[in-house]
Design a protein around this motif. Structure first.
Motif, PDB file in Angstrom:
ATOM      1  N   LYS A   1      -7.250   2.141   0.582  1.00 18.71           N
ATOM      2  CA  LYS A   1      -6.432   2.784  -0.451  1.00 18.71           C
ATOM      3  C   LYS A   1      -7.324   3.477  -1.482  1.00 18.71           C
ATOM      4  O   LYS A   1      -7.101   4.620  -1.879  1.00 18.71           O
ATOM      5  CB  LYS A   1      -5.553   1.711  -1.106  1.00 18.71           C
ATOM      6  CG  LYS A   1      -4.811   2.153  -2.326  1.00 18.71           C
ATOM      7  CD  LYS A   1      -3.625   3.027  -1.945  1.00 18.71           C
ATOM      8  CE  LYS A   1      -2.901   3.520  -3.180  1.00 18.71           C
ATOM      9  NZ  LYS A   1      -2.955   4.951  -3.344  1.00 18.71           N
TER      10      LYS A   1
ATOM     11  N   GLU B   1       0.880  -1.175   0.000  1.00 20.02           N
ATOM     12  CA  GLU B   1       0.000   0.000   0.000  1.00 20.02           C
ATOM     13  C   GLU B   1       0.902   1.203   0.000  1.00 20.02           C
ATOM     14  O   GLU B   1       1.626   1.449   0.964  1.00 20.02           O
ATOM     15  CB  GLU B   1      -0.886   0.001   1.230  1.00 20.02           C
ATOM     16  CG  GLU B   1      -1.913  -1.074   1.183  1.00 20.02           C
ATOM     17  CD  GLU B   1      -3.286  -0.604   1.640  1.00 20.02           C
ATOM     18  OE1 GLU B   1      -3.337   0.350   2.430  1.00 20.02           O
ATOM     19  OE2 GLU B   1      -4.281  -1.188   1.198  1.00 20.02           O
TER      20      GLU B   1
ATOM     21  N   ASN C   1       1.840   5.316  -1.848  1.00 22.62           N
ATOM     22  CA  ASN C   1       1.528   6.448  -2.734  1.00 22.62           C
ATOM     23  C   ASN C   1       2.769   6.708  -3.547  1.00 22.62           C
ATOM     24  O   ASN C   1       3.880   6.705  -3.007  1.00 22.62           O
ATOM     25  CB  ASN C   1       1.215   7.693  -1.911  1.00 22.62           C
ATOM     26  CG  ASN C   1      -0.206   7.650  -1.411  1.00 22.62           C
ATOM     27  OD1 ASN C   1      -1.087   7.129  -2.115  1.00 22.62           O
ATOM     28  ND2 ASN C   1      -0.432   8.164  -0.231  1.00 22.62           N
TER      29      ASN C   1
END
Ligand SMILES: Nc1ncnc2c1ncn2[C@@H]1O[C@H](COP(=O)(O)OP(=O)(O)OP(=O)(O)O)[C@@H](O)[C@H]1O
Length: 974
Positions: free
Chosen positions: A406, A373, A375
């Motif tokens: 997410k 997970e 960015n």
């Protein structure tokens, strides 16, 4: 096979989507191997379909294929019409595929097509509108959602109709994303693509249009958010995110400390890295499973912490290269297509500078970490890296309805980009006074804080809003009920300066004064001022709504009786509603005795008792007397607000707040407005104030709280109520001694010996149990019924009584009567005696399994003793040594407000108020009443200020609109 119904009479925007969906269907079905059945006049187009789909083995929906096939043999116009559809689906201009036709030709074609293909209903919309992908959202939609940044959040230019894997990956595991299943629904449901707002009417002037539309932003349906596929908005909507407000109110569960990467990375840390993409690979693992792996290499420098290298210069920095394996998985056949895999792979190009943040997991190879997970932001150049790698809190979202954190965080992040800055309905003055950020900044601050302080401030603003609108709604509703501006001003003033007015005892009615004289004690200063305050209210033509608070045993009942006397003296009736029958009887007997002792009054008030157990005949007579005014004070339980009860001149309703007398019940009393014709027989009115207007006034309400409710709770529960507090205790009260014991052999031995000592000196003992009967599931709990024999044997010289909720009303009253009169000296009971039971001679309270009760509850129980002049004791027996810690708090303090606050903090408002009452508490999504109570008071002041500036909120249209949205009046009762 799925049948496809394509409606061409949809609004253009929806057609665009219908088209996309149809395209998906064609592509998918063609992938299933049916591409060869398709006939197209344009070879290039055909080959394009083939190219995309040759690998797959799906099948095509029969009817669509048939139509396409039939088209091949049909007239050119018909054929080209359908091909036009397909062409647009495949992102080709009509002109590439077929020639433009005249209107007449088109019309003819439409008619004949309607006959030939009943499954397709043709309308008159221009085909180009149906398929134009640029018309993704409507103009109206944009007017609300438009911001300077908007374009960057429009859908990425992926092939139309393809799902954005980055944002959908998380949702796929929980949804069954069979694309065909939704085709019919999605195609036919065009309406959802127009802007729909969930607002009630909002009145705005043209000047306010701009800011009003900004404020409407929160009410926009989720479907109107740019950049979301229809499928995504459908999923969000299904999971409860119907509007932008719902989405933005999905707050992070917590924040983790996102730090810049350092040399000694530990498993599970949330870190930010800046580095270069080394490779990016999208792999089809099986027919329905694929994944993307992006490897990023990051150079991290820092001081070497290794003790072996301590000899090095402290200023020397060492560097390390870490490899991050960013993995994203896709489930579903459509994510295994090569073009799709290529497209996601190309999004991350080797050599790109990126900033990556997320939780790291160590891999076997040294300096290699996995992130599932994360960015990732592509940086324009290497120089930007220093800016991006800023330490900040990393929000952790809860999943909802199967949507992954997410995915939700991605959508929220998109919503934040288009958040209008001027969307705040709160007047600037209020935010400035209370040091709050704007609503825009609060949303940004809670979802994407730069630091924890910012998140905290944002949370403060959002809590403030929750409390503020609650207070505003309640006060606003009260003001609406008043006629003149003056009345409204007076009421607001009263709330601003709550302890303002009182009537000196000299000005009380003769009846009240005689009643005071009849009391066997003198009132405490607090009781006197409480009564004066209430009597001041009673003399006014505005319905009183007051909460009389006071610690257990402080003498609230007599103050309430005084209020009754004052009302009766003016020729009206009073109703006194107790939470239990036991208490109703107790109050009735107490009042009857006091009235008997009253001297020098020509006509004493007539009193009645009405409970659920009152025999039918008797209750009919009481009802008649109430209607005729023959009874001036009625004491009872909930039966007092039963429908058949009619009062001739009800002026005050006194309610013991243990039952949380809400606005709804208050409304019931309001409906019992007395008739103007009949005035109570006791009407030896010494007041000439009775005016015609008075006669139609709703009754005054005096609520009594035996639980010392912290002010914040009281505000949350009532908002509109005035508070009167009794702060002192009657003279001569000796504080109750509290002892805590562990429920083992030694503990009980000591308890029994203390009991014996007390009984021998003429005392009376309550024994309180958590349950009535022994239970197999909870064998450690002592039960009242089961213990009766044990206790009787232990104290053979004393008689024992039993009292619990399952007994018949008469038996309960009899048990209490015997204990009060001294016939029984030990009363084994459950917590039915917790509220209000008043036996001044009782001198010892023993609570078994005391840890089963809340602190406030135990304080109430303790209050059952020490009500007379005898020195009293309270013995709390905890089942285990662990449970004693909490109980010790009771030993340290006898201040009910202090204990209630502690209970509020430890166990929350639900436990403090008990199930029944806490059920009436409003739900606050971000606020916790026990922690944020102070804000409630600030919100109360703010609401008073706003309403003081504009009683009907005319000056604040945005605020009024927001209020009607947040607090539909039906929620407020009445
Ligand atoms: N001023 C006073 N002086 C002496 N005794 C008083 C005084 N006021 C009330 N009492 C007595 O104190 C006892 C408790 O009073 P009351 O039942 O009104 O308390 P309360 O505040 O209603 O308590 P609870 O919260 O338990 O219902 C009663 O026996 C009452 O007669």
């Amino acid at each position: 096979m799925a049948a496809v119904t394509l409606s061409l009479v949809q609004p253009p925007c929806s057609m665009c989507f219908a088209g996309r969906r149809l395209r998906s269907v064609i592509v998918i079905q063609a992938q299933r191997g049916n591409w060869s059945k398709m006939r197209f006049s344009n070879l290039f187009f055909s080959s394009k379909v083939w190219k995309i789909t040759y690998r797959s083995k799906h099948s095509f929906p029969d009817n669509l294929l048939e139509q396409v096939e039939k088209c091949a043999n049909a007239r050119l116009e018909t054929q080209s019409k359908l091909i036009s559809k397909v062409a647009a689906l495949m992102e080709y201009d009509d002109d590439d595929v077929f020639d433009q036709k005249s209107d007449k030709q088109v019309k003819e074609e439409l008619e004949s097509a309607c006959k030939r293909f009943p499954a397709i209903s043709l309308g008159y919309s221009r085909p180009v509108e149906l398929y134009s992908r640029n018309k993704f959202s409507e103009e109206a939609n944009r007017s609300i959602l438009k911001t300077p940044n908007e374009n960057s959040f429009l859908p990425t230019p992926m092939p139309v109709g393809w799902l954005d894997p980055d944002s959908l990956s998380g949702t796929l595991s929980s949804f069954s994303p069979e694309p065909l299943m939704n085709v019919r629904e999605e195609i036919s449901d065009g309406s959802s693509f127009t802007v729909q707002t969930a607002t009630s009417e909002v009145e705005t002037t043209p000047e306010e249009e701009d800011s009003a539309s900004a404020q409407l932003f929160l009410s926009c349906t989720i479907g109107s958010m740019p950049g979301l596929s229809k499928r995504q908005s459908y999923q969000l909507d299904t999971c409860g995110f119907h509007t932008m407000r719902k989405l933005l109110h999905h707050f992070p569960r917590t924040y983790v400390d996102l730090q810049n990467a350092h040399l000694d990375i530990e498993d599970g840390q949330y870190l930010i890295f800046v580095g270069k993409i080394v490779s990016s690979k999208a792999v089809r693992a099986s027919s329905s499973f694929s994944f993307l792996e992006v490897i990023v290499s990051c150079e991290v420098t820092g001081r070497d912490q290794n003790p072996e290298n301590l000899s090095c210069n402290a200023d020397d920095k060492v560097g390390k290269t870490f490899y991050l394996h960013l993995k994203r998985f896709f489930r579903g056949a459509r994510f295994t297509w090569q073009p799709f895999l290529n497209s996601i792979q190309e999004k991350h190009r080797p050599g790109d500078f990126v900033c990556v943040s997320g939780k790291v997991k160590a891999l076997r190879a040294e300096n290699h970490f996995e992130m599932k997970e994360y960015n990732i932001d592509v940086l324009r150049d290497e120089d930007e890296s220093s800016l991006s790698a800023q330490v900040r809190p990393y929000p952790i979202y809860p999943a909802k309805g199967g949507l992954s954190p997410k995915f939700l965080s991605d959508v929220i992040s998109r919503a934040l980009r288009i958040l209008p800055t001027n969307m705040d309905p709160l007047p600037k003055e209020i935010t400035t006074i209370f040091g709050l950020p704007s609503l825009h900044d609060a949303y940004i601050g809670i979802h994407e804080p730069k630091n924890l302080d910012e998140a905290d401030l944002a949370r403060k603003r959002l809590i403030f809003d929750e409390f503020f609108y609650l207070q505003l709604a309640r006060l606003y509703q009260m003001l609406q009920g008043l006629g003149t501006k003056l009345e409204k001003d007076v009421l607001l003033e009263k709330f601003k300066n709550p302890v303002l007015n009182s009537v000196y005892i000299e000005d009380w009615s003769t009846l009240s004064k005689s009643f005071v004289k009849a009391l066997p004690y003198s009132l405490t200063p607090s009781q006197l001022s409480a009564a004066s305050e209430i009597i001041w209210d009673l003399k006014r033509p505005i319905p009183m709504n007051r909460l009389l608070q006071g610690d257990v045993g402080c003498g609230k009942t007599v103050v309430a009786f005084l209020a009754c006397m004052e009302v009766v003296a003016s020729g009206y009736q009073a109703a006194f509603m107790a939470p239990t029958e036991l208490l109703a009887i107790q109050h009735y007997e107490q009042l009857r005795d006091l009235l008997e002792k009253m001297e020098g009054v020509s006509s004493k008030p007539t009193i009645g008792l009405l409970t659920g157990s009152t025999p039918t005949k008797q209750s009919r007579m009481i009802r008649q007397d109430l209607q005729s005014g023959a009874i001036s004070i009625i004491i009872g339980t909930h039966s007092l607000i039963a429908e058949k009860i009619e009062y001739s001149a009800l002026r005050i309703a006194i309610v013991d707040e243990q039952q949380r007398f809400g606005v709804i019940q208050r409304g019931k009393f309001n409906s019992k407005l007395y008739g103007a014709s009949v005035i109570s027989k006791t009407g030896s009115s010494d007041s000439d104030d009775t005016t015609k207007a008075d006669l139609n006034m709703a009754p005054h309400v005096l609520a009594m709280s035996a639980t010392p409710i912290p002010r914040s709770l009281a505000l949350a529960l009532y908002g509109d109520i005035s508070l009167t507090q009794i702060t002192d205790m009657p003279v001569g009260r000796i504080p109750v001694e509290t002892h805590i014991f562990e429920g083992n052999e030694t503990g009980f031995k000591e308890v029994y010996s203390m009991m014996l000592k007390d009984l021998e000196s003429g005392g009376r003992v309550y024994l309180v149990y958590p349950v009535i009967e022994q239970s197999e599931q909870l064998p450690q709990l002592r039960a009242a019924s089961a213990d009766l024999e044990v206790i009787s044997q232990k104290f053979p010289n004393y008689s024992c009584g039993l009292l619990h909720g399952r007994m018949k009303s008469d038996d309960k009253e009899e048990a209490l009567r015997k204990f009060r009169s001294g016939e029984t000296q030990i009363l084994l009971s459950t917590q039915v005696i917790e509220i209000g039971v008043d036996v001044p001679d009782a001198s010892m309270m023993v609570v078994m399994n005391a840890e089963r009760f809340g602190i406030a509850q135990l304080h109430q129980l303790r209050g059952r003793v020490g009500r007379g002049t005898r020195k009293s004791k309270c013995l709390l027996i905890g089942s285990t040594a662990n449970s004693l810690k909490r109980l010790n708090m009771l030993g340290k303090s006898s201040d009910g407000f202090y204990l209630a606050n502690i209970d509020l903090l430890l166990r929350g408002p639900g436990d403090l108020l008990g199930k029944k009452q806490s059920g009436h508490l409003p739900e606050f999504p971000v606020a916790r009443l026990e922690m944020d109570g102070n804000m409630l008071q600030e919100a109360h002041i703010a609401a008073l200020k706003v309403l003081g500036d504009s009683h009907d909120l005319e000056k604040f249209p945005a605020l009024r609109a927001e209020l009607s949205m947040r607090q539909p009046l039906c929620l407020l009762g009445d």
